[in-house]
Design an enzyme around this catalytic site. Structure first.
Site, short mmCIF file in Angstrom:
data_model
loop_
_atom_site.label_atom_id
_atom_site.label_comp_id
_atom_site.label_asym_id
_atom_site.label_seq_id
_atom_site.Cartn_x
_atom_site.Cartn_y
_atom_site.Cartn_z
N ILE A 60 45.19 44.25 43.40
CA ILE A 60 44.90 45.69 43.34
C ILE A 60 45.21 46.24 41.97
O ILE A 60 46.32 46.09 41.47
CB ILE A 60 45.76 46.44 44.38
CG1 ILE A 60 45.49 45.90 45.79
CG2 ILE A 60 45.50 47.94 44.31
CD1 ILE A 60 46.42 46.49 46.83
N ASP A 61 44.22 46.89 41.38
CA ASP A 61 44.44 47.54 40.08
C ASP A 61 44.54 49.04 40.34
O ASP A 61 43.71 49.61 41.05
CB ASP A 61 43.29 47.25 39.13
CG ASP A 61 43.03 45.76 39.02
OD1 ASP A 61 41.85 45.34 39.01
OD2 ASP A 61 44.01 44.98 38.96
#
Lengths: 385, 204, 254
Positions: free
Chosen positions: C130-131
């Site tokens: 997850i960014d």
């Protein structure tokens, strides 16, 4: 395990002072039975005053000059680093001498972990900045493979020249006038040209004939680039170990004690391609064991006895487990192809176009360059005759 | 020679790589003769209990071979991760019965704030019993674990334990059969000790 | 008693390792050969390595032979992410020697694939990458392919991921990525409170002190720039993360 001369017959003559013999290509003896390599080392030692007061004074004079010329810059000299003893210790000395070096590393993408650890620990401890040029791995491997397919000895030619040119380029770009090198003719001897030739034309020719990828990130030093660096940028090469007493054992001890530095088992073994060259390729295909140069140097200086040296030479060089497998993986060949190429007849650099005839013709000019340290004296002695 | 059972589940390549690095002769195989001829058998496993057992159950000849090896010939066997778990009678992860080589059940870690599920990462272990499988292991050894289900402590079988808040069996032994919950093939020098010891136990 | 992990997170582009700042390919440094780099990390006996293939992500094509070559150098766990389109892709990657596969946030659009993969390989083998970053007063998800912030809130997203059954989360603060400014401790603290799934925090790590802060939150430390360069604004040097080097207790020769 030594090179066999095609004219060897009957009695083998050994040098009185080292372990080179008439079996080794390029070895000649004077009337007292001393070989030309010992004499070459003597001549350099005399010229530079190695280990004497004269040598020390000369080095001090050079150091002053380096500091003076670099005083308004961030760095006053460039030092090439590989993680090996010579360059690591030189960084230490440079700081002791009050210099402000920029460490420059040429990464051929075959570094061992010890090399990177050593570079990191020394540079961190001494607070020295690092510039790295990493060659594109596919390009690097393409050039290595070209040399492999050409069947010549100089697998590492591209690394050697790439390193030299990277040092010059970085020095020029950062306006640094001096490059310090950790070469010592006392501890290493002089490598005969026979199995270690490299220049830009040779690399370019081999690559044109046997390579497949275009050269984009590999720093190729052509003759004109070489001349530009000498004449326009006028960068000066200094080899401190040519002036002062230098002992590898002592250096290893200091590095280990102060920096947690680790020994990697042998000259040039901190890089895997170099390790492959020294421990597998040259002995296996060319019946050449380059350890003879270091061992001859050790016998010459009395560090090792002739018997000990010859015993060591008679044993096979240690090969890191999995090294051949790794080489095949990078070269994208299977073990069968590896065996096939290893068994093919070896070729020599002299079969390919090189700058050597040009270097020979320009001998006098190079003599002048060497006198002003614009090229190392050993380059002049090796390439211009 | 050590055989590594290839039943379509598990990272056989990695195990073979480590054994080869240790200069231990090994073979990834599903062939009856090669397995039966080997001195020691490794049963790998990655994924889910039912998937592993149904893969085995669908390869009857192979299933019979490994059963014979473990139950009749009594030569050393090493189960790794899921390969260790399927040696139990059953698991709460699935409905298919296990091989039943050790009379225990596999359970799931209870969900709570402190307990991370899966139990993932390097964990220190405790050697509960002296065993040739542990020769040369330093007192504070660690291995790589990656699992949501576990074999509970059992006096009869547990020879090594670890914790994910709750204590569990990191390794068990039942006669000739060993099982390790961690991945020796991914635990660097610590894992190498386990595999080389197993090879020594097998090859004699 | 457990050991927290320090995990290099590496980016592949066209079969070469590169390091970008904030995942911006226009601002990248070439690092070196993937096989050699992993060989070095293996010799360092590192805890674990994550490899994200940017090219595979774009072109939806996985370099399986390269992955096989890389895996055969490693005696520590490996995670791969980039361009996984179906279950077969995931299974192939595991079979060549990787332990875990990673899906990036955009794949949550295809939650069927995720569930299928978790069912087949087990949750411990499936990771979500997850960014995120801080925008307009909140944490938002960042889409690395379009290089834009979405309007999805991080908190909701995390709950969805946990529900789906991911075994581990790699959370990268995009604003800190490549910045050498230290981790986003506040963000990581918040994330660790929201889920009990193992977390690898990533983005901005410089030294052991940084890692300690993350460890105290029961997360593991992802590192990138600091294992690839000697220091900020320095030349490339693949090196040992922080000061852990002295903690090698057992070597291959013992």
């Amino acid at each position: 395990m030594c090179q066999i001369s095609s004219t060897s017959k009957g009695q083998v003559q050994f040098c009185k002072r080292c372990i080179y013999s008439s079996k080794n290509v390029g070895v000649k003896f004077d009337v007292t039975g001393v070989c030309n390599f010992c004499l070459q080392v003597d001549s350099l030692q005399n010229q530079f005053g190695t280990g004497s007061d004269r040598g020390l004074k000369e080095l001090e004079r050079i150091l002053l000059k380096i500091k003076k010329m670099g005083r308004n810059q961030k760095y006053d000299c460039v030092i090439g680093v590989s993680g090996g003893t010579d360059s690591s210790y030189l960084l230490y000395l440079a700081k002791e001498w009050g210099l402000r070096p920029l460490a420059v590393h040429y990464d051929n993408t075959w570094n061992s972990s010890i090399a990177t650890l050593n570079i990191a620990s020394v540079l961190n401890a001494l607070d020295i900045d690092l510039f790295t040029h990493v060659v594109d791995n596919k390009e690097a491997d393409d050039i290595f493979k070209a040399f492999w397919n050409a069947g010549v000895a100089e697998l590492e030619a591209s690394t050697d020249l790439g390193y030299a040119y990277t040092l010059r380029k970085v020095a020029a770009k950062k306006k640094i006038k001096f490059i310090l090198e950790g070469h010592s003719f006392i501890t290493e001897g002089i490598t005969p040209l026979n199995r270690n030739y490299f220049d830009g034309k040779y690399i370019s020719e081999i690559h044109n004939r046997f390579g497949t990828l275009p050269i984009r990130t590999y720093p190729l030093m052509t003759f004109s680039r070489f001349m530009k660096s000498i004449l326009k940028e006028r960068i000066i090469f200094i080899r401190p170990y040519w002036y002062i007493e230098y002992s590898k054992e002592n250096a290893n001890q200091i590095l280990t004690k102060n920096f947690g530095w680790k020994y990697y088992g042998g000259h040039h073994l901190e890089n895997r391609m170099s390790a492959f060259l020294h421990s597998v390729y040259l002995p296996g295909k060319f019946d050449t064991d380059l350890r003879i140069n270091t061992l001859a140097a050790q016998v010459r200086t009395g560090k090792t006895s002739r018997e000990q040296a010859l015993t060591e030479l008679s044993s096979r060089p240690h090969v890191e487990f999995g090294l051949i497998k790794y080489f095949c993986k990078r070269m994208n060949i299977d073990e069968e192809e590896f065996e096939r190429v290893m068994k093919l007849a070896p070729h020599s650099w002299s079969e390919f176009p090189t700058y050597r005839p040009l270097f020979k013709r320009l001998r006098l000019i190079f003599r002048v360059f060497a006198y002003f340290n614009l090229i190392p004296m050993s380059f002049y002695k090796k390439y211009c005759f | 020679m050590i055989s590594i059972v290839d039943y379509g589940v598990g990272n056989v390549g990695a195990i073979s790589n480590m054994l080869t690095f240790l200069r231990i002769e090994n073979k990834i195989t599903s062939h009856k003769d090669q397995i039966l001829e080997s001195n020691g058998m490794i049963l790998p496993g990655v994924g889910s209990f039912d998937k592993a057992m149904s893969k085995l159950n669908n390869q009857l000849a192979l299933l019979n071979t490994i059963k014979f090896f473990a139950e009749e010939s009594k030569k050393p066997v090493l189960g790794i991760c899921l390969g260790m778990q399927i040696m139990a009678k059953e698991s709460s992860e699935g409905i298919i019965p296990g091989l039943g080589w050790v009379n225990t059940q596999i359970c799931k870690f209870a969900n709570s704030y402190e307990v991370k599920i899966p139990n993932m990462g390097w964990r220190y272990v405790r050697l509960e019993k002296k065993d040739p499988l542990f020769d040369g292991l330093p007192f504070s050894s660690k291995f790589y674990f990656s699992h949501s289900y576990y074999m509970p402590l059992d006096q009869r079988y547990s020879i090594m334990t670890s914790e994910n808040v709750e204590k569990f069996s990191a390794a068990f032994k039942n006669e000739n059969i060993y099982g390790v919950q961690f991945h020796p093939e991914k635990s660097h020098a610590y894992g190498m000790k386990i595999l080389s010891n197993f090879a020594r136990i097998s090859n004699g | 008693m457990d050991e927290r992990r320090i995990i290099p997170i590496l980016q592949l582009e066209n079969g070469r390792f590169v390091k970008t700042k904030k995942f911006d390919l226009r601002n990248k440094t070439y690092i070196g050969d993937p096989i050699n780099t992993l060989r070095i990390f293996n010799e360092f006996q590192l805890d674990e390595v994550v490899i994200l293939d940017i090219t595979a992500s774009k072109l939806k094509k996985i370099s399986i032979e390269l992955l096989r070559d890389i895996a055969s150098e490693c005696f520590m766990p490996l995670t791969y992410g980039g361009g996984i389109q179906n279950l077969k892709d995931a299974e192939n990657i595991i079979s060549v020697g990787f332990e875990k596969i990673s899906f990036n946030s955009q794949y949550l659009r295809n939650s069927t694939l995720i569930s299928e993969t978790i069912r087949s390989l087990g949750s411990q083998a499936v990771v979500c990458s997850i960014d995120y970053g801080w925008l307009d007063g909140g944490y938002r998800i960042f889409d690395h392919l379009s290089r834009k912030f979405t309007n999805i809130e991080l908190e909701n997203y995390l709950l969805q991921c946990t529900d789906l059954g991911f075994g581990e989360l790699i959370i990268t603060n995009i604003q800190r990525e490549g910045s050498w400014e230290g981790y986003d401790i506040e963000g990581i603290k918040k994330i660790c409170r929201l889920t009990s799934v193992p977390i690898i925090a990533n983005g901005g790590a410089v030294n052991q002190t940084d890692a300690q802060k993350v460890f105290e939150l029961s997360a593991d430390a992802g590192v990138s720039s600091s294992v690839l360069f000697l220091k900020n604004e320095s030349g490339v040097l693949v090196n040992f993360p922080f000061e852990r080097r002295n903690q090698l207790e057992l070597t291959y020769n013992d």
